[in-house]
Write a protein that holds these residues in place. Structure first.
Motif, short mmCIF file in Angstrom:
data_model
loop_
_atom_site.label_atom_id
_atom_site.label_comp_id
_atom_site.label_asym_id
_atom_site.label_seq_id
_atom_site.Cartn_x
_atom_site.Cartn_y
_atom_site.Cartn_z
N ASP A 203 10.34 13.27 -2.94
CA ASP A 203 9.60 12.59 -1.70
C ASP A 203 10.74 13.25 -0.57
O ASP A 203 10.66 12.79 0.88
N TRP B 145 12.60 11.36 3.57
CA TRP B 145 11.91 11.79 2.96
C TRP B 145 10.63 11.32 3.61
O TRP B 145 10.25 10.70 4.95
N SER C 167 5.08 3.12 -0.58
CA SER C 167 6.45 2.62 -1.23
C SER C 167 7.07 3.46 -0.71
O SER C 167 6.72 4.68 -0.17
N SER D 212 6.17 8.84 2.92
CA SER D 212 6.56 7.47 1.41
C SER D 212 5.18 7.87 0.99
O SER D 212 4.95 9.36 1.24
N LYS D 213 5.21 7.52 0.34
CA LYS D 213 3.53 7.61 -1.26
C LYS D 213 3.26 6.51 -1.49
O LYS D 213 3.31 5.18 -0.69
N HIS D 214 2.07 5.94 -2.05
CA HIS D 214 1.39 6.06 -3.05
C HIS D 214 2.03 4.41 -3.33
O HIS D 214 3.15 4.95 -4.10
N VAL E 61 10.58 9.17 6.25
CA VAL E 61 11.56 7.66 6.46
C VAL E 61 12.62 8.28 6.44
O VAL E 61 12.76 9.50 6.43
N THR F 216 0.73 -1.41 0.17
CA THR F 216 0.28 0.20 0.04
C THR F 216 0.79 1.24 -0.07
O THR F 216 0.60 2.38 0.15
#
Lengths: 867, 301
Positions: free
Chosen positions: B64, B50, A768, B52-54, B34, A766
């Motif tokens: 990011d 960073w 990354s 996080s993303k989808h 992150v 879900t």
């Protein structure tokens, strides 16, 4: 006229005499006798009857005169006395005037023998034999043996088996009688769906039997008849991934299936990496699947028993059959060695693609490349009737898959001559043997003593041979890498059937198994020195005993009570288990029965599988203190409805709880050999529950079944998904199977199957995020890592597929031939095999989810013959 | 024979895999911070931050980054705030870490949950001796390889983790100067599963830039680790020198790297269970780990 008057007078007188006797008889029965006390021996009562009632008594020596009768008062009617005597001793009576004749109970004698096929002499496993008109009887056991204990009387017996002409016999039973019955096969124009007695009648539930004729009539992948794929078409059974021969029964794993070939466990049932099973249908007589409510005689696995019985070989004459298909070809021969005394069957199967692909490859590469794959299996069985009471069987199976790649490189540069040869082999296979002695010890006691051997072995070999020669020196290097995994069983067991009466069928026995596990070791040789790493050999002993009784409590109620005890000793560790088993059947009416069952099971071996599709690299390992034995209990309830002999409806619901399950840790695999396998596993629990509907049409031109399963299956491991429960990989909510076999006429059969299953769960991320590559990589690039919120958090699309087979039969002078044309996945549905995420390599666009499918429509053709 | 061959080819052809693009609704989870930092006693703190993303969003590293984060490393009661370095795109400090001490990293940013992690730098294990010899490269006989024998004394009675890399001092077509070289252990039991696919195009089945291993097979012994790497076919007169770096790492970094590589390796494997990347960042993702190292220059000629 006068004569007529005399006649009338005579008749009136006779009538009066008879009436007088009747009155006197009534008079004797209604007379009252005063006994000295409320509890008296028969002898005392008789004395009073003679004295007070002036009654003459006639009886034999077998009447137990000292047996005590209990009265409610001391003044009792003679009829009451006679009733109490009957209840206490079984003696009935007859009254003649003042005389009472006491008649001893009828003696019981046994009728026993074997039920067999008239033409071939094959055992008719599960054939019915019962008395008429009261339908009391039994079924033949796995060796065709039956035993009935009946009163000495005129007896009418009926023997029936689906697909055979029913036979009736009437005789007077006056001694223990051996009655071997041979049934004649009906000239059937249709395939029959079951070979067992009605599910309504048997005590056990969750059991399905399949005939070989039915398996052969079903559509098949690439033309290969496959027992395991046939079983996948039953409710409660999942097949795993597309094309696989795996069995996932009621939420269980493949290692939880006890797959027996002639009573010997087969550890790996896969050919061609799981696409075909190792069982050659030509050599098989009978297939039985038990999904729950396990009888006490079975143990050692949690989820199912697949009992496959090989044919014994035609006792009468030599016969053969064979087939030529796209994948493999088969040939079977069977016949008598000495008619009605001994017979044999031998059946072989082999793929043939490598026989013509390898020469082409070798020729086109100037001998530098060689690749090939084949599998074969051989079944053989021999049996000898020693005498009317003893019969000896020897059966064996051997099968092997092997894939091989070989490349040779050669280089000449300046003064250097260099040559290198790489060989890579992967081979796996099973060997099983069984030596069995069937003995009829007494008409009611049947024994089966078996010694068995089973071995599964996988090995991979990588060998590199290097030769370097220049003006100064000549060097020869050799590197060899051999990875092997093996399990061997030596077993001895005794099974006894004891049938003392029509109301009890007792089975008991014991067994001992010596296991030898070699769960993966790597030997590598650089130059002359060998180094072996990995797990060492582990010896273990498994033993057990069982007893069960199938009790007819009343005409409506039958109970099967049993207990299975098992023990396991491995490396100074001892495990044992007492497993109760219970099955009930209650006849609500002639057409409906309700059933319930409860079974506890314990399993002492585990299968470590990276992928769960039955690859040869899966490792069999014993229970240890880290991987403790697997345990389960399963409860089931259901009902069967048989409106007539044609249709049958079975509805069942179940709940299964499992503990001690093992799984590789995330990322661990069988090749990380610096660690023992025990450090690479997680242990956890599982549960599954659901309902199954099974509607069968057993007879007629159209036969087949409709199966539907609604189920849930979960796993829970402390170190996977933070200890949360997650759906099992093959958890499928809805599963539907339709199998139809239509006999067009004597020359054409049409069969199709349609399966539908809601999507299997899979894991998709879900989120990354950028991962740290640190200084490990030369380009210092960044890669994205994925975060999975939980295991198996998504569902793939639904699976559905239509398979069709059209068979053309023709009688020839020499026998019968059949052309079979088939389509697998007839409407070429792109079924999900797995999902992957396809990233945009430029990083500019969003990623996509890609569904991969395995098989589009696959046509098949095969030719079979019988003589 | 010919028709049978055609049937076989047809069978293989129709059995080829198919693939379909499907629309799946993957729900988005709340974005998390992150943090990635692998530090030693000899270097300053260097923390990459960073968000996080989808899972299906475009992979764009620069977009990011979270430059407005507040990053602090605590050593007991002493807090060292790190400042953002726009040139290196990391949060840096002037202080250096000390072997054997515990450090706690906290990162916070507006709109995100604060993340934290605590680790200790392991003690260094010194390289005792390095030997080497040149041989023909087995998979590519037109080239040479150099076999290194690296001896060190493994501390007993504890599980030690190592990362071994070899750098070429000279610049050549195979190796850039002072960058890790592709190396492979001669004992295949030290080769991880994820090595194989990565370097298939080099025909080297078991090579990595940084070999990660532990001492389960040689706990407490005087051990000689053997590795091989490419060596250019240069003349005997050219000077040749290598740098051998043996890092003592903690289990957290070992687990992170192994699971990270396994996830990369297995993401296209249809049968593999998903590999969760090891994560020692509370409320977020990433890795915070320390190491010590022993460095030896090995002059061949």
């Amino acid at each position: 006229m006068r004569r007529s008057i005399y006649t009338k007078v005579f008749l009136i007188l006779v009538l009066m005499v008879l009436m007088a006797f009747r009155i006197m008889a009534q008079d004797v029965a209604s007379r009252r006798i005063t006994v000295p006390q409320k509890e008296c021996s028969i002898q005392t009562v008789f004395t009073e009857m003679k004295g007070q009632g002036n009654i003459v008594l006639s009886y034999g020596n077998s009447l137990p005169l000292n047996r005590v009768l209990k009265f409610e008062t001391t003044n009792v009617a003679v009829s009451t006395i006679l009733r109490l005597i009957r209840e206490a001793t079984g003696f009935t009576h007859k009254i003649q005037g003042d005389k009472i004749i006491l008649i001893p109970p009828a003696k019981k004698y046994s009728v026993s023998g074997f039920l067999r096929d008239e033409a071939s002499g094959e055992n008719l496993i599960g054939a019915n034999i019962y008395t008429l008109p009261d339908f009391r009887g039994t079924t033949a056991n796995a060796y065709g043996y039956y035993s009935l204990t009946l009163l000495s009387d005129s007896v009418t017996l009926s023997v029936s088996y689906v697909g055979y002409q029913t036979k009736r016999m009437k005789f007077f039973l006056e001694k223990d009688t051996v009655l071997n019955v041979s049934l004649t096969s009906e000239v059937l124009d249709e395939v029959v769906v079951t070979s067992d007695e009605s599910a309504r009648d048997i005590t056990h539930m969750s059991t399905v039997e399949m005939s070989v004729g039915q398996l052969e009539a079903l559509p098949r992948l690439a033309g290969e008849v496959d027992v395991m794929k046939g079983l996948q078409l039953l409710p409660g059974v999942q097949g795993g991934s597309e094309g696989s021969s795996g069995l996932y029964v009621r939420g269980g794993s493949p290692d939880q299936n006890l797959i027996l070939l002639d009573g010997v466990p087969v550890y790996n049932v896969s050919h061609l990496f799981g696409f075909f099973s190792v069982f050659n249908s030509d050599a098989i007589n009978h297939v039985e699947l038990i999904k729950g409510g396990f009888p006490a005689r079975y143990g050692g696995r949690l989820s199912s028993v697949v009992n496959i019985t090989m044919k014994e070989g035609n006792q009468q004459e030599l016969h053969g059959e064979g087939s030529i298909g796209l994948v493999a070809s088969r040939l079977t021969l069977e016949g008598p060695i000495k008619k009605n005394k001994s017979s044999f069957i031998i059946s072989g199967r082999r793929t043939f693609a490598d026989l013509f692909v390898r020469p082409i490859l070798r020729k086109t590469s100037d001998g530098k490349e060689d690749q090939g794959y084949y599998f074969y299996d051989v079944n053989a069985k021999f049996n000898q009737t020693i005498n009317s009471h003893n019969r000896l069987y020897l059966s064996a199976y051997s099968g092997r898959d092997k894939t091989r790649t070989s490349t040779t490189e050669e280089l000449f540069r300046d003064d250097v001559h260099y040559r290198r040869k790489d060989d890579y082999d992967l081979a796996w296979g099973n060997i099983t043997t069984a030596l069995r002695l069937n003995s009829v010890l007494t008409p009611t006691l049947f024994s089966n003593i078996t010694a068995t051997y089973s071995r599964f072995k996988m090995d991979t070999r990588k060998e590199i041979d290097e030769f370097t020669k220049n003006s100064k020196e000549e060097k020869h290097d050799h590197f060899k890498n051999l990875y092997t995994s093996e399990i061997r069983d030596f077993a001895l067991k005794a099974d006894i059937d004891y049938i003392p009466s029509l109301t009890h069928a007792i089975k008991f026995g014991g067994y001992g198994i010596a296991h030898e596990f070699s769960p993966g070791s790597l030997t590598y040789r650089v130059g002359a020195a060998d180094t072996t790493v990995g797990s060492y050999r582990i010896n273990a002993v498994e033993f057990g005993a069982y007893a069960e009784d199938d009790i007819t409590v009343s005409k409506r109620l039958k109970v099967n009570l049993g207990v299975h005890y098992s023990g396991f000793h491995v490396e100074a560790k001892k495990y044992s288990s007492v497993q109760p088993r219970l099955a009930l059947r209650y006849l609500v009416s002639d057409k409906i029965s309700v059933k319930a069952s409860y079974a506890q099971m314990q399993q002492y071996i585990h299968l470590l599988s990276n992928v769960g599709v039955g690859l040869p690299t899966d490792l069999w390992v014993p229970a240890t203190s880290v991987a403790t034995p697997e345990q389960s209990w399963q409860g089931a309830v259901g009902f069967t409805y048989n409106p007539d002999n044609t249709y049958e409806l079975i509805v069942e619901g179940y709940y299964k709880n499992m503990t001690g399950l093992v799984e590789y840790k995330n990322g661990a695999s069988f090749m990380n050999l610096d660690k023992d396998w025990q450090t690479k596993i997680e242990t956890g629990n599982g549960e599954s529950y659901g309902g199954e509907i099974f509607l069968k049409k057993k007879e007629g031109a159209w036969t087949g079944w409709l199966g539907y399963t609604l189920s849930w299956a979960y796993r829970k491991f402390e170190n996977i998904d933070n200890g949360r429960r997650f759906p099992f990989k093959y958890d499928r909510r809805h599963d539907l199977e339709l199998a139809v076999i239509y006999t067009w006429n004597k020359r054409i059969d049409l069969a199709f199957t349609w399966v539908y299953g809601s999507g299997y769960p899979t894991s998709l991320p879900t989120a990354s995020y950028s991962g740290y590559h640190g200084d490990d990589h030369a380009d210092f690039g960044y890669h994205y890592g994925y975060a999975y919120p939980s295991r198996n958090n998504f569902r793939m699309r639904a699976y559905h597929r239509l398979d069709v087979t059209l068979s053309f039969f023709k009688q020839k002078k020499w026998g019968e031939r059949k052309w079979i044309f088939g389509l697998y996945n007839a409407y070429s549905r792109n079924n999900p095999f797995y999902l992957s995420i396809q990233e945009d390599p430029t990083g500019q666009s969003n990623s996509k989810v890609i569904q991969h499918s395995l098989f589009p429509v696959i046509p098949a053709i095969s030719y079979t013959f019988k003589f | 024979m010919r028709s049978a061959s055609i049937i076989f080819v047809l069978f293989v052809f129709v059995s080829c895999g198919l693939q379909t693009q499907v629309e799946l609704d993957i729900p988005a989870e709340q974005q998390k911070l992150v943090a990635n930092c692998f530090f030693s006693a000899d270097s300053v703190w260097d923390v990459h931050v960073w968000k996080s993303k989808h899972a299906l969003d475009a992979k764009n590293v620069e977009a990011d980054r979270v430059p407005n984060a507040t990053v602090v490393v605590k050593d007991g009661a002493t807090a060292n705030p790190l400042s953002y370095d726009g040139q290196y795109l990391t949060f840096r400090s002037k202080e250096k870490a000390t072997t054997g001490k515990s450090y706690t990293l906290t990162v916070s940013a507006p709109g995100y949950e604060t993340i934290a992690s605590t680790v200790t730098i392991p003690e260094a294990v010194e390289i005792v001796e390095v030997k080497s010899e040149r041989t023909l490269f087995p998979e590519m006989p037109e080239y040479y390889q150099r076999i290194f024998e690296i001896r060190f004394k493994d501390p007993a009675h504890r599980l030690n983790y190592y990362a071994l890399s070899i750098q070429n001092v000279s610049n050549n077509s195979f190796n850039r100067e002072n960058t890790p070289m592709l190396t492979r252990p001669l004992n295949p039991t030290f080769a991880e599963d994820y090595y194989s696919e990565w370097f298939q195009h080099y025909k080297v089945s078991t090579a990595e830039y940084n070999l990660l291993f532990n001492d389960r097979l040689f706990d407490g012994s005087d051990y000689t680790f053997k590795v091989a790497c490419f060596e250019q076919n240069i003349d005997e007169a050219t000077p040749l020198e290598y740098i051998i770096i043996l890092k003592s790492i903690g289990e957290e970094y070992y687990q992170y790297r192994v699971t990270y590589n396994l996830q990369l390796e297995s993401k296209d494997d249809p049968f593999a269970q998903p590999v969760q990347i090891y994560n020692n960042i509370q409320n977020g993702y990433g890795i915070f780990a320390g190491y010590s190292q022993s460095v030896v220059k090995h002059k061949v000629r």
